[in-house]
Design a protein around this motif. Structure first.
Motif, PDB file in Angstrom:
ATOM      1  N   TYR A  23       0.934  -1.226   0.100  1.00 10.98           N
ATOM      2  CA  TYR A  23       0.153   0.158  -0.037  1.00 10.98           C
ATOM      3  C   TYR A  23       0.868   0.937  -0.134  1.00 10.98           C
ATOM      4  O   TYR A  23       2.068   1.662   0.868  1.00 10.98           O
ATOM      5  N   GLU A  24       0.719   2.165  -0.604  1.00  9.50           N
ATOM      6  CA  GLU A  24       1.393   3.598  -0.791  1.00  9.50           C
ATOM      7  C   GLU A  24       0.221   4.770  -0.871  1.00  9.50           C
ATOM      8  O   GLU A  24       0.241   4.964  -2.229  1.00  9.50           O
ATOM      9  N   SER A  25       0.111   6.152  -0.324  1.00  9.80           N
ATOM     10  CA  SER A  25      -0.696   6.832  -0.944  1.00  9.80           C
ATOM     11  C   SER A  25       0.109   8.302  -0.208  1.00  9.80           C
ATOM     12  O   SER A  25       0.490   7.705   1.045  1.00  9.80           O
ATOM     13  N   PHE A  26      -0.029   9.321  -0.770  1.00 12.51           N
ATOM     14  CA  PHE A  26       0.099  10.461  -0.653  1.00 12.51           C
ATOM     15  C   PHE A  26      -1.408  11.346  -0.150  1.00 12.51           C
ATOM     16  O   PHE A  26      -1.887  11.043  -1.014  1.00 12.51           O
ATOM     17  N   GLU A  27      -1.155  12.417   0.731  1.00 12.19           N
ATOM     18  CA  GLU A  27      -1.872  13.508   0.450  1.00 12.19           C
ATOM     19  C   GLU A  27      -1.555  14.678   0.179  1.00 12.19           C
ATOM     20  O   GLU A  27      -0.297  15.224   1.348  1.00 12.19           O
ATOM     21  N   PHE A  42      -5.005   8.201   6.622  1.00 14.10           N
ATOM     22  CA  PHE A  42      -4.818   7.170   6.051  1.00 14.10           C
ATOM     23  C   PHE A  42      -5.257   6.246   6.393  1.00 14.10           C
ATOM     24  O   PHE A  42      -4.935   5.280   8.012  1.00 14.10           O
ATOM     25  N   SER A 143       3.572  17.182   0.903  1.00 18.70           N
ATOM     26  CA  SER A 143       2.475  15.894   0.777  1.00 18.70           C
ATOM     27  C   SER A 143       3.134  15.165   1.768  1.00 18.70           C
ATOM     28  O   SER A 143       4.627  15.450   1.726  1.00 18.70           O
ATOM     29  N   GLY A 145       3.060  10.906   2.546  1.00 24.63           N
ATOM     30  CA  GLY A 145       2.408   9.701   2.495  1.00 24.63           C
ATOM     31  C   GLY A 145       2.751   8.921   3.551  1.00 24.63           C
ATOM     32  O   GLY A 145       3.152   9.131   4.967  1.00 24.63           O
ATOM     33  N   LYS A 147       3.537   4.377   3.378  1.00 27.67           N
ATOM     34  CA  LYS A 147       3.331   3.140   2.695  1.00 27.67           C
ATOM     35  C   LYS A 147       3.843   2.348   3.656  1.00 27.67           C
ATOM     36  O   LYS A 147       4.198   1.588   4.757  1.00 27.67           O
TER      37      LYS A 147
END
Length: 153
Positions: A23-27, A42, A143, A145, A147
């Motif tokens: 999983y990996e996401s950035f705001e 997240f 940002s 993130g 991970k």
């Protein structure tokens, strides 16, 4: 024919770049600043349950950030919103002696990943990051993130 071979080789190489990432996401912060009131959250609902995980935070920043480090709180919550872990993290974004930016990137933009102090996630976990600096507004933070990678046993 050579172009097709190059394309196939490129696709094989690119498919191996993800490694063990689950999983990996950035705001993103549209104005490239992080307000103290902006809690970055997240929610991770469906992960493979087996095995320990490597949890990391990612910070995208630029050279308008005025400090060499970044203090932030890392909160790990379960599905009932109970805090499982509350930790203060100190990230070094610039070398304190030379002033050189750390992490990867080019020009005035960088991304830095650092390991978080947990290897287990509760089911339906929520991860939160809150900046813990003295100023209310941190300029130059683009940002934040989160991970998750599988650890090889």
């Amino acid at each position: 024919m050579t172009a097709i071979r190059c394309l196939v080789i490129s696709l094989i190489l690119l498919s191996g770049c993800n490694g063990n990432r689950i999983y990996e996401s950035f705001e993103e912060f549209p104005d490239q600043h992080w307000l103290v009131a902006d809690t970055v959250s997240f929610t991770v609902d469906s992960l493979p349950a087996a095995g320990p995980k490597l949890l990391s935070v990612g910070i995208r920043y630029n050279d308008s950030y005025e400090y060499h480090n970044l203090y932030m709180r890392f909160l790990l919550r379960d599905s009932l919103n109970n805090i499982q872990l509350d930790s203060l993290i100190n990230l070094q974004l610039f070398d304190p002696k030379t002033g050189q930016p750390l992490g990867s990137g080019f020009g005035n933009r960088r991304v830095l990943y650092d390991t978080l102090p947990s290897s287990q996630l509760p089911v339906s976990a929520r991860v939160q990051f809150i900046h813990y600096m003295r100023k209310d507004t941190l300029m130059g933070i683009e940002s934040v993130g989160f991970k998750i990678a599988a650890l090889e046993e």
